[in-house]
Write a protein that holds these residues in place. Structure first.
Motif, mmCIF file in Angstrom:
data_model
loop_
_atom_site.group_PDB
_atom_site.id
_atom_site.type_symbol
_atom_site.label_atom_id
_atom_site.label_comp_id
_atom_site.label_asym_id
_atom_site.label_seq_id
_atom_site.Cartn_x
_atom_site.Cartn_y
_atom_site.Cartn_z
ATOM 1 N N PRO A 174 0.833 -1.209 0.000
ATOM 2 C CA PRO A 174 0.000 0.000 0.000
ATOM 3 C C PRO A 174 0.866 1.257 0.000
ATOM 4 N N GLY A 175 0.434 2.271 -0.722
ATOM 5 C CA GLY A 175 1.226 3.486 -0.848
ATOM 6 C C GLY A 175 1.491 4.187 0.464
ATOM 7 N N ASP A 176 0.613 4.005 1.441
ATOM 8 C CA ASP A 176 0.803 4.664 2.729
ATOM 9 C C ASP A 176 1.507 3.775 3.751
ATOM 10 N N HIS A 177 2.004 2.609 3.304
ATOM 11 C CA HIS A 177 2.718 1.728 4.242
ATOM 12 C C HIS A 177 4.037 2.382 4.640
ATOM 13 N N HIS A 221 16.629 -19.599 -6.266
ATOM 14 C CA HIS A 221 17.994 -20.113 -6.436
ATOM 15 C C HIS A 221 18.141 -21.499 -5.825
ATOM 16 N N GLY A 222 17.546 -21.697 -4.666
ATOM 17 C CA GLY A 222 17.608 -23.009 -4.024
ATOM 18 C C GLY A 222 16.923 -24.102 -4.831
ATOM 19 N N MET A 223 16.015 -23.714 -5.724
ATOM 20 C CA MET A 223 15.311 -24.676 -6.588
ATOM 21 C C MET A 223 15.940 -24.765 -7.972
ATOM 22 N N GLY A 224 17.067 -24.063 -8.170
ATOM 23 C CA GLY A 224 17.716 -24.085 -9.470
ATOM 24 C C GLY A 224 17.101 -23.132 -10.477
ATOM 25 N N ILE A 225 16.262 -22.222 -10.017
ATOM 26 C CA ILE A 225 15.577 -21.260 -10.874
ATOM 27 C C ILE A 225 16.328 -19.934 -10.815
ATOM 28 N N GLY A 226 16.456 -19.281 -11.973
ATOM 29 C CA GLY A 226 17.220 -18.049 -12.050
ATOM 30 C C GLY A 226 16.357 -16.812 -11.934
ATOM 31 N N CYS A 227 16.934 -15.750 -11.372
ATOM 32 C CA CYS A 227 16.254 -14.465 -11.236
ATOM 33 C C CYS A 227 17.226 -13.332 -11.543
ATOM 34 N N CYS A 228 16.663 -12.188 -11.865
ATOM 35 C CA CYS A 228 17.448 -10.968 -12.008
ATOM 36 C C CYS A 228 16.534 -9.798 -11.674
ATOM 37 N N TRP A 229 17.054 -8.849 -10.914
ATOM 38 C CA TRP A 229 16.252 -7.686 -10.543
ATOM 39 C C TRP A 229 15.905 -6.890 -11.797
ATOM 40 N N ALA A 230 14.626 -6.636 -11.986
ATOM 41 C CA ALA A 230 14.129 -6.002 -13.210
ATOM 42 C C ALA A 230 13.976 -4.501 -12.997
ATOM 43 N N GLY A 231 15.071 -3.771 -13.129
ATOM 44 C CA GLY A 231 15.059 -2.335 -12.871
ATOM 45 C C GLY A 231 14.236 -1.549 -13.876
ATOM 46 N N TYR A 232 14.358 -1.895 -15.171
ATOM 47 C CA TYR A 232 13.588 -1.183 -16.185
ATOM 48 C C TYR A 232 12.088 -1.388 -15.979
ATOM 49 N N LEU A 233 11.719 -2.603 -15.622
ATOM 50 C CA LEU A 233 10.299 -2.877 -15.379
ATOM 51 C C LEU A 233 9.799 -2.074 -14.184
ATOM 52 N N THR A 234 10.570 -2.068 -13.102
ATOM 53 C CA THR A 234 10.182 -1.306 -11.915
ATOM 54 C C THR A 234 10.000 0.170 -12.247
ATOM 55 N N MET A 235 10.951 0.725 -12.987
ATOM 56 C CA MET A 235 10.877 2.133 -13.375
ATOM 57 C C MET A 235 9.642 2.408 -14.229
ATOM 58 N N ALA A 236 9.376 1.507 -15.168
ATOM 59 C CA ALA A 236 8.243 1.705 -16.071
ATOM 60 C C ALA A 236 6.912 1.636 -15.334
ATOM 61 N N ILE A 237 6.774 0.694 -14.417
ATOM 62 C CA ILE A 237 5.513 0.580 -13.678
ATOM 63 C C ILE A 237 5.267 1.840 -12.858
ATOM 64 N N LEU A 272 -1.128 -4.577 -15.295
ATOM 65 C CA LEU A 272 -0.743 -5.459 -14.194
ATOM 66 C C LEU A 272 -1.722 -5.407 -13.028
ATOM 67 N N GLY A 273 -2.687 -4.497 -13.075
ATOM 68 C CA GLY A 273 -3.655 -4.394 -11.993
ATOM 69 C C GLY A 273 -3.072 -3.797 -10.731
ATOM 70 N N ILE A 274 -2.150 -2.854 -10.895
ATOM 71 C CA ILE A 274 -1.515 -2.182 -9.756
ATOM 72 C C ILE A 274 -2.119 -0.795 -9.630
ATOM 73 N N GLY A 275 -2.715 -0.511 -8.479
ATOM 74 C CA GLY A 275 -3.412 0.743 -8.282
ATOM 75 C C GLY A 275 -2.485 1.927 -8.092
ATOM 76 N N GLU A 276 -3.008 3.111 -8.334
ATOM 77 C CA GLU A 276 -2.241 4.336 -8.109
ATOM 78 C C GLU A 276 -1.937 4.532 -6.628
ATOM 79 N N ASP A 277 -2.695 3.865 -5.782
ATOM 80 C CA ASP A 277 -2.484 3.980 -4.341
ATOM 81 C C ASP A 277 -1.544 2.899 -3.810
ATOM 82 N N GLU A 278 -0.838 2.210 -4.708
ATOM 83 C CA GLU A 278 0.112 1.177 -4.303
ATOM 84 C C GLU A 278 1.531 1.588 -4.701
ATOM 85 N N HIS A 279 2.486 1.181 -3.879
ATOM 86 C CA HIS A 279 3.898 1.463 -4.145
ATOM 87 C C HIS A 279 4.562 0.215 -4.711
ATOM 88 N N VAL A 280 5.259 0.375 -5.830
ATOM 89 C CA VAL A 280 5.980 -0.742 -6.449
ATOM 90 C C VAL A 280 7.354 -0.840 -5.801
#
Length: 274
Positions: free
Chosen positions: A190-193, A211-227, A237-245
């Motif tokens: 929530p945006g006010d959290h 990682h423990g399951m052998g699955i790979g990840c990478c922090w998605a900075g461009y996606l975060t910025m765009a959202i 994505l169904g993310i409200g204006e009152d929510e913080h990404v």
């Protein structure tokens, strides 16, 4: 009301539940057994510490399910070296197989993520994840739409210059934004959290569980910025204006795995106060 239920045949009145309670609401009752009074019950943060730390397993809480309680001694734990290796061998994955994850694999990751700590046990983090790779490609396209808008607004801005490079690569068939990951996972609060760091902690749990399951990840900075900046992507994505990404992860099976470890790192900077 959050009621503390005490098995009087097991309770030895040691006071562990009283000492461990972070809300300081467990007290000895008139009969000498620990209790949460009706007056204090509203301050309970439902952390379950009074139950989990009881040495004789005498305590339970009215909102807890017994089938989720497991004896700590029955849980196999990694050695110190194994735990260090899990953390130190995590690598950012930017090349993924075309094979998508199953929903069951995602759910297993999230089962671990739900144990991530949050301020006063508020548990505010909500997730948005793409299960089908075609949906992830639509997310990529929406990031490109945002970058085109940035170019239109001001061709000389940093976002516009970045956008021009990303769009050029996309025309050549290269996904430099999400690296061809079949999935993304986004954490929001929530945006006010007051403590948005809760989402960052959860994202880190997500990455390490994967990682423990052998699955790979990478922090998605461009996606975060765009959202954060593009209403069209938030709506998709169904993310409200009152929510913080808080952030996002690219997710998938790694195409390549490291043959050697560890990557070079700078020395840790610490100012010791002694």
């Amino acid at each position: 009301m959050n009621e503390l239920i005490v098995d009087r045949e097991k309770c030895v009145k040691c006071g562990t539940c009283i000492r461990i309670c972070p809300a300081n609401i467990v007290r000895y009752g008139d009969d000498g057994f620990p209790e949460i009074s009706e007056r204090r019950a509203g301050r309970c943060i439902r952390c379950g510490q009074c139950v989990l730390f009881c040495p004789t397993c005498a305590d339970t809480l009215s909102f807890m399910k017994d089938d989720r309680l497991v004896a700590a001694a029955d849980i196999p734990m990694p050695t110190e070296e194994q735990a260090e290796n899990l953390l130190k061998t995590r690598r950012s994955v930017r090349l993924f197989k075309d094979e998508p994850l199953t929903r069951e694999s995602f759910e297993k990751i999230f089962e671990t993520v739900r144990e991530a700590p949050t301020a006063v046990n508020y548990q505010p983090v909500r997730w948005v994840a793409t299960l089908e790779p075609v949906k992830t490609k639509e997310v990529t396209n929406l990031i490109l739409c945002w970058l085109r808008e940035e170019i239109f607004k001001d061709p000389t801005s940093p976002s516009a210059l970045l956008g021009a490079a990303m769009i050029a690569k996309a025309k050549e068939g290269e996904d430099a934004l999400l690296r061809g990951a079949p999935h993304v996972a986004v954490a929001v609060v929530p945006g006010d959290h007051m403590w948005p760091e809760d989402g960052t902690i959860a994202l880190t749990y997500f990455e390490l569980a994967a990682h423990g399951m052998g699955i790979g990840c990478c922090w998605a900075g461009y996606l975060t910025m765009a959202i954060r900046r593009f209403k069209g992507l938030r709506e998709y994505l169904g993310i409200g204006e009152d929510e913080h990404v808080c952030g996002a992860q690219m997710v998938g099976w790694p195409l390549l795995k490291p043959v050697r470890q560890y990557a070079p790192r700078r020395e840790v900077k610490v100012r010791w106060i002694d």
